[in-house]
Write a protein that holds these residues in place. Structure first.
Motif, short mmCIF file in Angstrom:
data_model
loop_
_atom_site.label_atom_id
_atom_site.label_comp_id
_atom_site.label_asym_id
_atom_site.label_seq_id
_atom_site.Cartn_x
_atom_site.Cartn_y
_atom_site.Cartn_z
N THR A 19 0.88 -1.15 0.00
CA THR A 19 0.00 0.00 0.00
C THR A 19 0.93 1.22 0.00
O THR A 19 2.14 1.06 -0.22
CB THR A 19 -0.95 -0.03 1.21
N LEU A 20 0.39 2.40 0.22
CA LEU A 20 1.26 3.58 0.22
C LEU A 20 1.51 4.01 1.66
O LEU A 20 0.55 4.13 2.44
CB LEU A 20 0.59 4.72 -0.55
N GLN A 21 2.77 4.22 2.01
CA GLN A 21 3.06 4.76 3.34
C GLN A 21 2.33 6.09 3.43
O GLN A 21 2.51 6.99 2.61
CB GLN A 21 4.58 4.91 3.52
N GLY A 22 1.44 6.19 4.44
CA GLY A 22 0.54 7.34 4.50
C GLY A 22 1.06 8.51 5.32
O GLY A 22 0.42 9.56 5.35
N HIS A 227 -3.35 7.68 3.66
CA HIS A 227 -4.22 6.49 3.61
C HIS A 227 -5.63 6.83 4.05
O HIS A 227 -6.59 6.25 3.55
CB HIS A 227 -3.63 5.34 4.44
N1 LIG Z 1 -0.96 3.41 4.60
C1 LIG Z 1 -0.65 3.43 5.88
N2 LIG Z 1 0.38 4.20 6.30
C2 LIG Z 1 0.69 4.18 7.62
N3 LIG Z 1 1.71 4.82 8.24
C3 LIG Z 1 1.70 4.50 9.55
C4 LIG Z 1 0.65 3.62 9.79
C5 LIG Z 1 0.38 3.02 11.11
O1 LIG Z 1 -0.68 2.45 11.32
O2 LIG Z 1 1.27 3.09 11.97
C6 LIG Z 1 -0.01 3.42 8.56
C7 LIG Z 1 -1.12 2.62 8.10
O3 LIG Z 1 -1.83 1.93 8.84
N4 LIG Z 1 -1.38 2.68 6.76
#
Ligand SMILES: Nc1nc2[nH]cc(C(=O)O)c2c(=O)[nH]1
Ligand code: SF4
Length: 237
Positions: A19-22, A227
């Protein structure tokens, strides 16, 4: 890796991706996620309470155990270079994580560990290819200061060249920012992000607008929650 390290077991809530790091420094980059179960804090706005909140969730239902070998093999089935280990609080499991991080880095991955900054990383888990994204919890988390603020752990994380990401709630913005200022003065993280709290796009957007100037005057960065904008608060993204 020591012989037993790849059969060590980890408590996993979910694996997902690519997925994409959000959030944060690698915002928008394709990434695989390993979400570990359990946390040592109890933030009132936590968006992953099924990793720790026994009053609302049956943790057994939300937990599987996986060996280090299974997790690293899963990651190697994808060409995606970035692997994010999150939770919960992943450093609760750092003895077992050492082997996983070693295996991932040996397989050509870069690893980000999302941590709340209350646990000092073991020397063996630090090193090339691993970065800690530290998100110290502020008063708006509702957690007592003595539980959420561990100066010795933060000092170790600064020494490990970590970055820092503060979740700021709109309702407590001024108090959160004052606390963040004090914390960064005492613990000089090399780069700091502000991130609005929120699990819906309108809340995140409002938070971003309210935080932009505060980031700029401090020379800090601002991160959205990509995200949430794209997928809402759905698990698995
Ligand atoms: N896409 C996406 N990026 C993220 N960056 C940190 C998240 C997290 O749940 O720590 C997260 C997450 O759950 N999803
Ligand atoms: S530290 Fe993170 S996972 Fe733990 S309760 Fe707080 S927000 Fe949730």
């Amino acid at each position: 890796m020591p012989p037993a390290a790849d059969t060590a077991r980890l408590l996993v809530t979910e694996t997902f991706g690519p997925t994409l790091q959000g959030e944060g420094p690698n915002l928008g980059e394709p990434a695989l996620f390993i979400r570990l179960s359990r946390c040592n804090l109890t933030c009132q706005w936590c968006d992953e309470p099924h990793t720790w909140d026994t009053s609302r969730f049956d943790l057994q239902e939300h937990t599987r155990t996986h060996t280090v070998r299974e997790l690293s093999r899963w990651a190697q089935t994808h060409p995606t270079e970035l692997v994010v280990i999150t939770g919960g609080e992943p450093l609760l499991h750092q003895q077992q994580l050492v082997g996983l991080v070693d295996a991932l880095v040996a397989g050509g991955k870069r690893v980000e560990i999302e941590t709340n900054g209350t646990i000092a990383p073991l020397p063996e888990i630090r090193g090339d290819g691993v970065r800690f994204n530290v998100s110290p919890k502020l008063a708006s988390s509702g957690v007592s200061r003595s539980r959420r603020y561990r100066p010795e752990a933060l000092s170790a994380l600064v020494e490990a060249d970590s970055i820092c990401k503060f979740v700021v709630t709109t309702a407590h913005r001024d108090a959160d920012l004052a606390e963040a200022d004090q914390l960064v003065t005492e613990h000089p993280f090399r780069q700091v992000w502000l991130m609005p709290e929120g699990i819906t796009e309108p809340v995140v957007r409002t938070g971003l607008r309210l935080l932009a100037d505060h980031a700029l005057v401090r020379g800090w960065s601002l991160t959205p929650r990509l995200h949430v904008t794209i997928w809402g608060n759905q698990h698995g993204h």
